[in-house]
Design a protein around this motif. Structure first.
Motif, PDB file in Angstrom:
ATOM      1  N   MET A   1       0.445  -1.629   0.156  1.00 58.64           N
ATOM      2  CA  MET A   1      -0.038  -0.178   0.070  1.00 58.64           C
ATOM      3  C   MET A   1       1.242   1.052   0.200  1.00 58.64           C
ATOM      4  O   MET A   1       2.246   1.216   0.554  1.00 58.64           O
ATOM      5  CB  MET A   1      -0.947  -0.237   1.156  1.00 58.64           C
ATOM      6  N   THR A   2      -0.182   2.333  -0.483  1.00 61.80           N
ATOM      7  CA  THR A   2       1.188   3.434  -0.786  1.00 61.80           C
ATOM      8  C   THR A   2       0.060   4.371  -0.195  1.00 61.80           C
ATOM      9  O   THR A   2      -0.621   4.390  -0.836  1.00 61.80           O
ATOM     10  CB  THR A   2       1.763   3.156  -1.992  1.00 61.80           C
ATOM     11  N   ARG A   3       0.027   5.266  -0.181  1.00 62.72           N
ATOM     12  CA  ARG A   3      -0.552   6.657   0.157  1.00 62.72           C
ATOM     13  C   ARG A   3      -0.497   7.568  -0.738  1.00 62.72           C
ATOM     14  O   ARG A   3       0.346   8.132  -1.561  1.00 62.72           O
ATOM     15  CB  ARG A   3      -0.188   7.937   1.524  1.00 62.72           C
ATOM     16  N   MET A   4      -1.971   7.815  -1.125  1.00 60.14           N
ATOM     17  CA  MET A   4      -1.731   8.803  -2.585  1.00 60.14           C
ATOM     18  C   MET A   4      -2.960   9.599  -2.529  1.00 60.14           C
ATOM     19  O   MET A   4      -4.088   9.495  -1.757  1.00 60.14           O
ATOM     20  CB  MET A   4      -2.504   7.762  -3.816  1.00 60.14           C
ATOM     21  N   GLU A   8      -2.908  11.274  -7.569  1.00 58.22           N
ATOM     22  CA  GLU A   8      -2.146  10.555  -7.682  1.00 58.22           C
ATOM     23  C   GLU A   8      -2.248   8.820  -8.317  1.00 58.22           C
ATOM     24  O   GLU A   8      -1.861   8.386  -9.055  1.00 58.22           O
ATOM     25  CB  GLU A   8      -1.385  10.388  -6.911  1.00 58.22           C
ATOM     26  N   SER A  12      -1.477   6.940 -11.240  1.00 59.43           N
ATOM     27  CA  SER A  12      -1.224   5.767 -11.936  1.00 59.43           C
ATOM     28  C   SER A  12      -1.822   4.679 -12.658  1.00 59.43           C
ATOM     29  O   SER A  12      -1.505   3.772 -12.900  1.00 59.43           O
ATOM     30  CB  SER A  12      -1.222   5.146  -9.737  1.00 59.43           C
ATOM     31  N   LYS A 155      -7.986   4.672  -8.322  1.00 59.02           N
ATOM     32  CA  LYS A 155      -7.654   3.709  -9.540  1.00 59.02           C
ATOM     33  C   LYS A 155      -7.964   2.072  -9.831  1.00 59.02           C
ATOM     34  O   LYS A 155      -7.723   2.386 -11.029  1.00 59.02           O
ATOM     35  CB  LYS A 155      -6.265   3.607  -8.699  1.00 59.02           C
ATOM     36  N   PRO A 196      -1.994  12.683   1.465  1.00 57.02           N
ATOM     37  CA  PRO A 196      -2.588  12.186   0.910  1.00 57.02           C
ATOM     38  C   PRO A 196      -3.919  12.009   1.545  1.00 57.02           C
ATOM     39  O   PRO A 196      -4.493  12.099   2.823  1.00 57.02           O
ATOM     40  CB  PRO A 196      -2.062  10.724   1.096  1.00 57.02           C
ATOM     41  N   ASP A 199      -4.884   4.826   1.360  1.00 58.65           N
ATOM     42  CA  ASP A 199      -4.082   3.469   1.220  1.00 58.65           C
ATOM     43  C   ASP A 199      -4.413   3.434  -0.502  1.00 58.65           C
ATOM     44  O   ASP A 199      -5.579   2.476  -0.119  1.00 58.65           O
ATOM     45  CB  ASP A 199      -4.004   2.656   2.367  1.00 58.65           C
ATOM     46  N   PRO A 201      -2.941   0.038  -3.570  1.00 53.19           N
ATOM     47  CA  PRO A 201      -2.221  -0.191  -4.085  1.00 53.19           C
ATOM     48  C   PRO A 201      -1.246  -0.015  -4.738  1.00 53.19           C
ATOM     49  O   PRO A 201      -1.820   1.033  -5.561  1.00 53.19           O
ATOM     50  CB  PRO A 201      -2.985  -1.995  -4.230  1.00 53.19           C
ATOM     51  N   GLU A 202      -0.047  -0.464  -5.027  1.00 57.84           N
ATOM     52  CA  GLU A 202       0.847   0.137  -5.891  1.00 57.84           C
ATOM     53  C   GLU A 202       0.776  -0.529  -7.250  1.00 57.84           C
ATOM     54  O   GLU A 202       1.235  -0.060  -8.943  1.00 57.84           O
ATOM     55  CB  GLU A 202       2.022   0.512  -5.369  1.00 57.84           C
TER      56      GLU A 202
END
Length: 337
Positions: A1-4, A8, A12, A155, A196, A199, A201-202
Motif C-alpha cells: 500500500m502507498t498513501r496517494m 496520484e 497510477s 485507481k 494524501p 492507502d 496498492p501500487e
C-alpha cells in the motif's frame, strides 16, 4: 500500500494500464508535456513517448471523435476533457457515436474508450468550470458512468474502465483531488492540501463497475451519495448521531439497485444527496427506483438534498453545496416521522 491523493491514484491507473497494454493511449488538452491542468498525466509522456501521451488542439469534439476512430481500430484511448463543463461540443460524438457503435454494428465493433473529466465545484471556477453533468450521461444507453469518492476506488475503477470494451464516462470530483477533504465544514479548511487521502496498492487491481459500497452500516435511515457528497454525508451522520447507513454508489450506470433496495428495505427511510441541481438530477432516478421497489417498506417520503436550481453561483459556491448542516436538518426531519 502507498498513501496517494486521488490525482496520484488516477495517474497510477493510467501508468499501469499503459505499461500492461501498448494499445492504451492518453491524450487531450495539455496532458502531454504540461501533464494536465491538474497534473493527472504528469510524467506519462516522458515515460511512454509522444505517440502514446500527447496534446491535442482545443477541440473536444475532435478529441472524442478521434478516440472513437482509434477504438474502432483496436486502440484503447483514455482521453481527458479538461473540465466536465467543456464536454458539450463533444456531446454529439459521445451520445450519437460512441454509445451506439456496438448496437449499430451488430457487435462487430466496440468502443473501448474512457473519457475522464474533472467534475463539480470547489475551486471557485464559476459556471464554466464547476458543473456536475452526470445525469446527461446516465440517460444514454450504451455508456457507463463512474464517480469515485476516494483514491482506492479511483485507481481500481479507472483500470476497470480502461479494460472495459465499451465507453466509460469517468467523472473525477475536483474537491477530492488533492485532499484531505474535511466533510464536517460547509467551507474548505485546507482546500488544496498536498496531504494524501488514502492507502492504494501500487500494482494492478480493479474495482468492479456497477457495485456500490456501504461506507457506514446503520439501521434507521439510508443515505445515498456519490463523489464528494459521500464525505459530507458521513460527516453529517457523525455530527447528528443518527444510526444511518451511508451508501457510496461509485457507479451510476450500471447502478447497484440491489444494495439500495436491501438497505432501504431494512431502514424504511431514505435520503438522496448529490451536488448537481435538484431538478432532473440523477437523484431523481434513484428516488423513483426506491419508490418503485421499496414502497411498502418506506415509513416516510424520500428526501433529496441537492444543489440549487440556478446557474452555478460563483461567489456563493460554498452555500450552493449540500453541506453537513443541510443534511443534518434532513436527518432530524426524517427521523421525526
Amino acid at each position: 500500500m502507498t498513501r496517494m491523493t486521488m490525482i496520484e491514484a488516477v495517474r497510477s491507473a493510467m501508468d499501469i494500464s499503459m505499461a500492461r497494454d501498448d494499445n492504451v493511449v492518453v491524450f487531450g488538452e495539455d496532458v502531454g508535456y504540461f501533464g494536465g491542468v491538474f497534473r493527472a498525466t504528469q510524467g506519462l509522456q516522458a515515460k511512454y513517448g509522444k505517440t502514446r501521451c500527447f496534446d491535442t488542439p482545443i477541440s473536444e469534439s475532435g478529441i472524442v471523435g478521434t478516440a472513437i476512430g482509434m477504438a474502432a481500430y483496436g486502440l484503447k484511448p483514455c482521453v481527458e476533457i479538461q473540465f466536465a463543463d467543456y464536454m458539450f461540443p463533444a456531446y454529439d460524438q459521445i451520445t450519437q457515436e460512441a454509445a451506439r457503435i456496438r448496437y449499430r454494428s451488430n457487435g462487430d465493433f466496440t468502443c473501448p474508450i474512457v473519457i475522464r473529466m474533472p467534475t463539480g465545484g470547489g475551486i471557485f471556477g464559476g459556471q464554466t468550470h464547476s458543473q456536475s453533468p452526470e445525469a446527461l450521461f446516465t440517460h444514454v444507453c450504451g455508456l457507463k458512468v463512474i464517480v469515485p469518492s476516494n483514491p482506492f476506488d479511483a485507481k481500481g475503477l479507472l483500470i476497470s474502465s480502461i479494460e472495459d470494451p465499451d465507453p466509460v464516462m469517468f467523472l473525477e470530483p475536483k474537491r477530492l483531488y488533492n485532499g484531505p477533504f474535511d466533510g464536517h465544514h460547509d467551507r474548505p479548511v485546507v482546500p488544496w492540501s498536498t496531504h494524501p487521502l488514502g492507502d492504494v496498492p501500487e500494482g494492478h487491481y480493479t474495482v468492479p463497475i456497477g457495485k456500490a459500497k456501504v461506507r457506514r452500516p446503520g439501521n434507521d435511515v439510508t443515505v445515498i451519495a456519490y463523489g464528494t457528497m459521500v464525505h459530507v454525508a458521513l460527516a453529517a451522520v457523525e455530527e447528528t448521531g443518527v444510526d444511518a447507513e451511508v451508501i457510496d454508489l461509485r457507479s451510476l450506470l450500471p447502478l447497484d439497485l440491489d444494495t439500495i433496495v436491501q438497505s432501504v428495505s431494512k431502514t424504511g427511510r431514505c435520503i438522496m444527496v448529490h451536488e448537481a441541481t435538484l431538478t432532473s438530477g440523477f437523484g431523481a432516478e434513484v428516488v423513483s427506483l426506491v419508490q418503485e421497489h421499496c414502497f411498502y417498506h418506506l415509513e416516510v417520503p424520500v428526501i433529496r438534498i441537492c444543489g440549487w436550481d440556478t446557474p452555478y453561483p460563483h461567489a456563493q459556491e460554498w452555500d450552493y453545496f449540500p453541506g453537513p448542516q443541510r443534511i443534518g436538518r434532513a436527518l432530524a426531519e426524517i427521523m421525526k416521522a
